[in-house]
Each structure stands twice: as C-alpha cells, then as structure tokens.
Design a protein around this motif. Structure first.
Motif, PDB file in Angstrom:
ATOM      1  N   GLU A  35       0.810  -1.223   0.000  1.00 34.42           N
ATOM      2  CA  GLU A  35       0.000   0.000   0.000  1.00 34.42           C
ATOM      3  C   GLU A  35       0.843   1.274   0.000  1.00 34.42           C
ATOM      4  OE1 GLU A  35       0.901  -1.303   4.013  1.00 34.42           O
ATOM      5  OE2 GLU A  35      -0.266  -2.340   2.484  1.00 34.42           O
ATOM      6  N   GLU A  36       2.134   1.165   0.294  1.00 35.95           N
ATOM      7  CA  GLU A  36       3.017   2.335   0.308  1.00 35.95           C
ATOM      8  C   GLU A  36       3.655   2.597  -1.054  1.00 35.95           C
ATOM      9  OE1 GLU A  36       5.768   2.092   3.552  1.00 35.95           O
ATOM     10  OE2 GLU A  36       4.196   1.426   4.913  1.00 35.95           O
ATOM     11  N   GLY A  37       3.477   1.693  -2.001  1.00 34.61           N
ATOM     12  CA  GLY A  37       4.027   1.874  -3.340  1.00 34.61           C
ATOM     13  C   GLY A  37       4.693   0.617  -3.850  1.00 34.61           C
ATOM     14  N   SER A  38       5.451   0.781  -4.930  1.00 33.35           N
ATOM     15  CA  SER A  38       6.089  -0.359  -5.589  1.00 33.35           C
ATOM     16  C   SER A  38       7.503   0.003  -6.017  1.00 33.35           C
ATOM     17  CB  SER A  38       5.296  -0.760  -6.829  1.00 33.35           C
ATOM     18  OG  SER A  38       3.955  -1.021  -6.502  1.00 33.35           O
ATOM     19  N   LEU A  39       8.359  -1.019  -6.025  1.00 38.12           N
ATOM     20  CA  LEU A  39       9.738  -0.848  -6.452  1.00 38.12           C
ATOM     21  C   LEU A  39      10.134  -2.079  -7.251  1.00 38.12           C
ATOM     22  CD1 LEU A  39      12.706   0.531  -4.595  1.00 38.12           C
ATOM     23  CD2 LEU A  39      12.888  -1.803  -5.389  1.00 38.12           C
ATOM     24  N   GLY A  40      10.796  -1.847  -8.371  1.00 36.05           N
ATOM     25  CA  GLY A  40      11.234  -2.957  -9.200  1.00 36.05           C
ATOM     26  C   GLY A  40      12.460  -2.584  -9.999  1.00 36.05           C
ATOM     27  N   VAL A  41      12.968  -3.545 -10.764  1.00 38.09           N
ATOM     28  CA  VAL A  41      14.099  -3.301 -11.646  1.00 38.09           C
ATOM     29  C   VAL A  41      13.763  -3.797 -13.050  1.00 38.09           C
ATOM     30  CG1 VAL A  41      15.950  -3.265  -9.917  1.00 38.09           C
ATOM     31  CG2 VAL A  41      15.219  -5.450 -10.884  1.00 38.09           C
ATOM     32  N   VAL A  42      14.200  -3.017 -14.050  1.00 40.49           N
ATOM     33  CA  VAL A  42      14.010  -3.397 -15.443  1.00 40.49           C
ATOM     34  C   VAL A  42      15.065  -4.456 -15.768  1.00 40.49           C
ATOM     35  CG1 VAL A  42      13.971  -2.600 -17.835  1.00 40.49           C
ATOM     36  CG2 VAL A  42      13.121  -1.103 -16.012  1.00 40.49           C
ATOM     37  N   LEU A  43      14.615  -5.621 -16.192  1.00 40.85           N
ATOM     38  CA  LEU A  43      15.520  -6.753 -16.413  1.00 40.85           C
ATOM     39  C   LEU A  43      16.195  -6.746 -17.784  1.00 40.85           C
ATOM     40  CD1 LEU A  43      13.407  -9.698 -14.921  1.00 40.85           C
ATOM     41  CD2 LEU A  43      15.277  -8.422 -13.824  1.00 40.85           C
ATOM     42  N   ASN A  44      15.705  -5.936 -18.704  1.00 41.76           N
ATOM     43  CA  ASN A  44      16.208  -6.035 -20.080  1.00 41.76           C
ATOM     44  C   ASN A  44      16.809  -4.735 -20.620  1.00 41.76           C
ATOM     45  OD1 ASN A  44      13.567  -4.976 -20.066  1.00 41.76           O
ATOM     46  ND2 ASN A  44      13.077  -5.805 -22.076  1.00 41.76           N
ATOM     47  N   ARG A  45      17.567  -4.023 -19.769  1.00 41.43           N
ATOM     48  CA  ARG A  45      18.240  -2.795 -20.199  1.00 41.43           C
ATOM     49  C   ARG A  45      19.739  -2.849 -19.858  1.00 41.43           C
ATOM     50  NH1 ARG A  45      13.960  -1.935 -22.317  1.00 41.43           N
ATOM     51  NH2 ARG A  45      12.611  -0.128 -22.142  1.00 41.43           N
ATOM     52  N   PRO A  46      20.530  -3.668 -20.586  1.00 41.60           N
ATOM     53  CA  PRO A  46      21.964  -3.713 -20.308  1.00 41.60           C
ATOM     54  C   PRO A  46      22.621  -2.385 -20.701  1.00 41.60           C
ATOM     55  CG  PRO A  46      21.459  -5.003 -22.272  1.00 41.60           C
ATOM     56  CD  PRO A  46      20.143  -4.547 -21.695  1.00 41.60           C
ATOM     57  N   THR A  47      23.653  -2.016 -19.965  1.00 44.59           N
ATOM     58  CA  THR A  47      24.440  -0.833 -20.296  1.00 44.59           C
ATOM     59  C   THR A  47      25.792  -1.322 -20.812  1.00 44.59           C
ATOM     60  OG1 THR A  47      25.596  -0.572 -18.179  1.00 44.59           O
ATOM     61  CG2 THR A  47      23.366   0.378 -18.329  1.00 44.59           C
ATOM     62  N   PRO A  48      26.605  -0.441 -21.367  1.00 45.72           N
ATOM     63  CA  PRO A  48      27.944  -0.860 -21.800  1.00 45.72           C
ATOM     64  C   PRO A  48      28.961  -0.936 -20.649  1.00 45.72           C
ATOM     65  CG  PRO A  48      27.507   1.408 -22.477  1.00 45.72           C
ATOM     66  CD  PRO A  48      26.248   0.891 -21.842  1.00 45.72           C
ATOM     67  N   VAL A  49      28.530  -0.592 -19.429  1.00 44.58           N
ATOM     68  CA  VAL A  49      29.434  -0.547 -18.276  1.00 44.58           C
ATOM     69  C   VAL A  49      29.576  -1.943 -17.660  1.00 44.58           C
ATOM     70  CG1 VAL A  49      29.817   0.467 -15.989  1.00 44.58           C
ATOM     71  CG2 VAL A  49      28.740   1.830 -17.798  1.00 44.58           C
ATOM     72  N   GLY A  50      30.807  -2.411 -17.559  1.00 42.09           N
ATOM     73  CA  GLY A  50      31.053  -3.720 -16.957  1.00 42.09           C
ATOM     74  C   GLY A  50      30.876  -3.672 -15.445  1.00 42.09           C
ATOM     75  N   VAL A  51      30.417  -4.770 -14.847  1.00 38.37           N
ATOM     76  CA  VAL A  51      30.266  -4.840 -13.394  1.00 38.37           C
ATOM     77  C   VAL A  51      31.610  -4.565 -12.724  1.00 38.37           C
ATOM     78  CG1 VAL A  51      29.729  -6.350 -11.429  1.00 38.37           C
ATOM     79  CG2 VAL A  51      28.271  -6.388 -13.461  1.00 38.37           C
ATOM     80  N   GLY A  52      32.694  -5.086 -13.281  1.00 42.00           N
ATOM     81  CA  GLY A  52      34.023  -4.881 -12.715  1.00 42.00           C
ATOM     82  C   GLY A  52      34.456  -3.421 -12.704  1.00 42.00           C
ATOM     83  N   ASP A  53      33.857  -2.597 -13.563  1.00 40.55           N
ATOM     84  CA  ASP A  53      34.209  -1.178 -13.615  1.00 40.55           C
ATOM     85  C   ASP A  53      33.691  -0.407 -12.407  1.00 40.55           C
ATOM     86  OD1 ASP A  53      35.406  -1.676 -16.049  1.00 40.55           O
ATOM     87  OD2 ASP A  53      33.698  -0.939 -17.220  1.00 40.55           O
ATOM     88  N   ILE A  54      32.608  -0.902 -11.790  1.00 43.39           N
ATOM     89  CA  ILE A  54      32.042  -0.169 -10.649  1.00 43.39           C
ATOM     90  C   ILE A  54      32.021  -0.987  -9.359  1.00 43.39           C
ATOM     91  CG2 ILE A  54      30.665   1.410 -12.055  1.00 43.39           C
ATOM     92  CD1 ILE A  54      28.218  -0.312 -11.123  1.00 43.39           C
ATOM     93  N   LEU A  55      31.913  -2.295  -9.466  1.00 44.13           N
ATOM     94  CA  LEU A  55      31.898  -3.176  -8.291  1.00 44.13           C
ATOM     95  C   LEU A  55      32.815  -4.356  -8.562  1.00 44.13           C
ATOM     96  CD1 LEU A  55      28.054  -3.180  -7.523  1.00 44.13           C
ATOM     97  CD2 LEU A  55      29.822  -2.115  -6.128  1.00 44.13           C
ATOM     98  N   GLU A  56      34.107  -4.074  -8.597  1.00 46.60           N
ATOM     99  CA  GLU A  56      35.102  -5.068  -8.996  1.00 46.60           C
ATOM    100  C   GLU A  56      34.989  -6.376  -8.222  1.00 46.60           C
ATOM    101  OE1 GLU A  56      39.934  -5.495  -9.331  1.00 46.60           O
ATOM    102  OE2 GLU A  56      39.052  -3.523  -9.038  1.00 46.60           O
ATOM    103  N   SER A  57      34.736  -6.288  -6.923  1.00 48.70           N
ATOM    104  CA  SER A  57      34.689  -7.503  -6.101  1.00 48.70           C
ATOM    105  C   SER A  57      33.507  -8.411  -6.452  1.00 48.70           C
ATOM    106  CB  SER A  57      34.648  -7.140  -4.610  1.00 48.70           C
ATOM    107  OG  SER A  57      33.495  -6.371  -4.319  1.00 48.70           O
ATOM    108  N   TRP A  58      32.466  -7.883  -7.095  1.00 45.98           N
ATOM    109  CA  TRP A  58      31.296  -8.678  -7.457  1.00 45.98           C
ATOM    110  C   TRP A  58      31.345  -9.190  -8.894  1.00 45.98           C
ATOM    111  CZ3 TRP A  58      28.037 -10.522  -3.958  1.00 45.98           C
ATOM    112  CH2 TRP A  58      27.991  -9.901  -2.707  1.00 45.98           C
TER     113      TRP A  58
END
Length: 195
Positions: A35-58
């Motif tokens: 009742e307070e709202g909704s939160l989600g993530v878009v699953l089909n919008r890849p960016t050109p940024v690699g995970v290692g570029d911002i969160l190297e350990s992950w």
C-alpha cells in the motif's frame, strides 16, 4: 484505503501501448509492492558498463552479459544486486534465517544481495547475480492506476528471467511463454507503421 494485493516477485511486461520511453518493451521484476508503493528493476536494459568497472569484487559472480543493467529511471547513481540462489525456490514466506548470509529473499529463489557484504559469503550459494543501476518506483496507488489503464501485463516470474543471457529478447520470450492471448502479443512488430 483499499487493500493492495501484493505483486512482489511478479513481472510487469510493458504493453505495446505504453508510451513512456523509459519502459518501452520493458520487463520489470517487482521487488516490493504494497500500500506504500512499488519498487522494481528493469531486467532487459543492459548498459555498456562492466560490473568490474564499478563493483570489482562482485564481477566474478555476475552472469553473462557481465554488465550493469539500468534498473529504471530513479536513482541511477545507486546499485542493487539481485541474485538467484538455487534450491531456495520452495521456501515461503521469507524468514531472515532462510538463504545465505548477505541475501534476502524477495520471491522463491530470487532475492536481493547486500552489496556491502563480502562477495565470498555468497560465492558458493549464488547461481546468478545481476547488478542494476537505479530502479523503477511507483507511489501509493500509482502502479494500480497504470494497470487499470492497460499499461502493463502482470505475469509470473521465473528465476531465469533475472539472468537471461539474451536480455534484448526477454520481452518477447516472457510473452511467448504465456498460456493465453498474451503469447500472440510477442509477435507485435517493433514499428507497427512498417507493417
């Protein structure tokens, strides 16, 4: 206020009529809906940024493609981790002692990852991990209004949706697997004027 039936863990699939360019052919995993709202993530919008570029350990735990996904138009400077933990799908409802340390169940085998935790805590348990920059959010009643206007189809999620290796085909794939007239919507042309 009327009671809101939770859609947490379900997918919102943009209808061809949805005019907002932020959500054109979007597939949104709802991480929270009440009742307070909704939160989600878009699953089909890849960016050109690699995970290692911002969160190297992950980076080593991120599935293919190993890039950050744009989770939505809100808070693009923040990161959310969503992971599938195999063998966790049958447990409901979520309890804090369920699942590995650093992971909180959202629905079935899908959960949020504490990106502040050491990746080693989850390395053995995570089947797939996706990192999202930003999220999609709706205030109280806003998503319900959009649903009543026909902007979204609501369908069941599958753990593989989170880690689809071909995110650009996810919109059609999710619609195609429906056992209703929604399967036909998957054939809707990208540009109907060319039809």
């Amino acid at each position: 206020m009327t009671e809101v039936s939770s859609l947490t863990g379900r997918l919102l699939v943009a209808t061809p009529a949805l005019a907002d360019p932020n959500f054109d052919r979007a597939v949104v995993l709802l991480l929270d809906h009440d009742e307070e709202g909704s939160l989600g993530v878009v699953l089909n919008r890849p960016t050109p940024v690699g995970v290692g570029d911002i969160l190297e350990s992950w980076a080593a735990l991120a599935g293919e493609p190993g890039v950050v996904f744009q989770g939505g138009p809100v808070s693009l400077d923040s990161a959310l981790g969503v992971a599938v933990v195999p063998g966790e799908s049958g447990r409901e409802p979520a309890r804090s002692e369920d699942g590995p340390l650093g992971w909180r169940r959202v629905h079935g085998a899908i959960g949020l990852v504490d990106l502040e935790a050491p990746p080693e805590l989850l390395a053995a348990a995570v089947g797939s991990l996706r990192i999202f920059a930003g999220y999609a959010g709706w205030g109280p009643g806003q998503l319900e209004d959009e649903l009543s206007e026909g902007a979204w189809y609501v369908v069941e999620s599958e753990p593989g949706d989170v880690s689809s290796p071909a995110p650009e085909r996810l919109w059609r794939a999710v619609l195609r697997r429906q056992r209703s007239e929604l399967a036909m919507v998957a054939t809707y042309p990208d540009d109907p004027s060319l039809n």
